[in-house]
Design a protein around this motif. Sequence first.
Motif, PDB file in Angstrom:
ATOM      1  N   HIS A 177      -2.759   3.655  -2.457  1.00  0.00           N
ATOM      2  CA  HIS A 177      -3.502   4.545  -3.481  1.00  0.00           C
ATOM      3  C   HIS A 177      -2.663   6.077  -4.183  1.00  0.00           C
ATOM      4  CE1 HIS A 177      -6.831   6.756  -5.149  1.00  0.00           C
ATOM      5  NE2 HIS A 177      -6.845   7.634  -4.368  1.00  0.00           N
ATOM      6  N   GLU A 178      -2.147   6.402  -2.749  1.00  0.00           N
ATOM      7  CA  GLU A 178      -1.027   7.706  -3.352  1.00  0.00           C
ATOM      8  C   GLU A 178      -0.077   7.528  -4.231  1.00  0.00           C
ATOM      9  OE1 GLU A 178       1.042  11.382  -1.126  1.00  0.00           O
ATOM     10  OE2 GLU A 178      -0.043  10.112   0.285  1.00  0.00           O
ATOM     11  N   ASN A 238      -1.664   6.933  -7.890  1.00  0.00           N
ATOM     12  CA  ASN A 238      -2.174   8.336  -8.459  1.00  0.00           C
ATOM     13  C   ASN A 238      -0.997   8.871  -8.865  1.00  0.00           C
ATOM     14  OD1 ASN A 238      -4.775   7.988  -7.968  1.00  0.00           O
ATOM     15  ND2 ASN A 238      -4.906   9.326  -6.309  1.00  0.00           N
TER      16      ASN A 238
END
Length: 531
Positions: free
Chosen positions: A308-309, A312
Amino acid sequence: MEQSATHQTCRISILETSDLHGSMLPIHYANNQPNEVGLAKIAAIIAEERSKDQHVIVIDNGDLIQGTPLAYHHARLDNEPVDPMVLGLNYLGYDAAVLGNHEFNYGLDVLRKAVHESEFPWLCASIVDAASGEPFLGKPYIIKQFEGGIRVGILGLTTPYIPNWENPNHIVGLRFEDAVQTAKKWVHILKQQEHVDVVVVSYHGGFERDLVTGEPTEPLTGENQGYRLCMEVEGIDVLLTGHQHRSLAGVELNGVVIVQPGTAGVTLGKVELELSLSAGKWHIDAKQSVLLSVANIEADMKLIELIHEYENKTQQWLDQPIGKLTGDMLVKDPMQTRLKDNALIEFINRVQMELSGASISNTALFDNISPGFPSDITMRDIVSNYIYPNTLKVIRISGQDIKDALEQSAQYFNRTPEGTIEVSASFKDPKPQHYNYDMWEGITYKINISRPVGERVVMLEREGKPLDLKASYDVVMNNYRAGGGGNYAMFQDKPVVKDIPTDVAELLAGYIMERGTIEATVNNNWEVIWD
């Protein structure tokens, strides 16, 4: 494992990904719309296969860490964390990975870091240390042992053609050896010294010949040697392939079952073996290969959360402005863009010429949804227009080759009985092939599509004079076209003057960022007409 008083049998499943090219999430990065691809979807299929069978081997066949904005952002801009694709394979418990040619695109430091972070071995027998002759990454095979003493040997091989594409600084100290000769050596070791019952070769390469007729399907350069591996190397039971991005399954060649699962995680390759124990030795009774599609498969949400990071940061980078445009580079009508010189195509050609040093260039408008560039350009705009992971080559060709290539492109158009212009059947069936119509810079030409196919180039000049058909010219184009892709046979086997192995999308972005502002220009060096 099934067992009776007199008979033991076993089933083994071998699962293969290949040419994932950084594809983790089921999206199009150009617009973040859903896409039926990616390791997150593959993950769900792997879990399902493991739930059905305890004897499962999972292999990645190469070209893992390059190819999407996610992979690029990690390698070039934020390389300190674990590689996101390696993180995915670690999470899924892969047994091994094989080096692909694109593993070298970001240099040896990035590659070695990814290998170090991997909780699985990377295999390759055919890339060796130039000084010692030993395999580049150590032991080039693994042995998987299952209940009942079954031993499965998995050998990794990589196309030796990498020096023809790669930046020499990225492969310093390495030697790339013939895959067939290397396989003969190591398969013998697996059979005679390791006493394996099954030999699996995972080869980052494809097939150089038609699987039915044996006729060559490409120049026999050694880039793809899958056919020879099956025909000339005794002892191979399973050949996992890739590199060509083909979808191949349900085929045996000289008794070797083969599979190739396309690209970007559109399918998972599966080979199923049935074995039985006889006279103290395991024998393969049956084998088959299939492709398991990710279409309509729910992605693994835990894997998506793990990266996820990374995602992003990638999305923020994609939406950051990289430069400005003065003038108009929007694509309002794809057909009109292909009928007369325009600013977008001219810009791409001029970048290719400037970065390569060639004075002639060609490129294409790859599909009918390319939007062109707005006044404030982001990285997302780059990948929306240059959608393929092409690199550049400068090849030396004749004036006659240029004319023949223009005639090939001119077949793109067809005039209807009503006098309108449409895409010809050969460029739209069985699938659209807009990417096979090229537009050129550095020459002046005119195509008349009222004339018969093969006679449509009615004007062809260079610097105000008719192009010398017998002279040689250095022309820059994408690597797919330089290899003759798209029925451009006139480009095959031509001398490669320069190879630029960086993705064109990266080159375009770097060019714009370096200048800050670019200008839309049109010199009207070509047009398509009809009487």
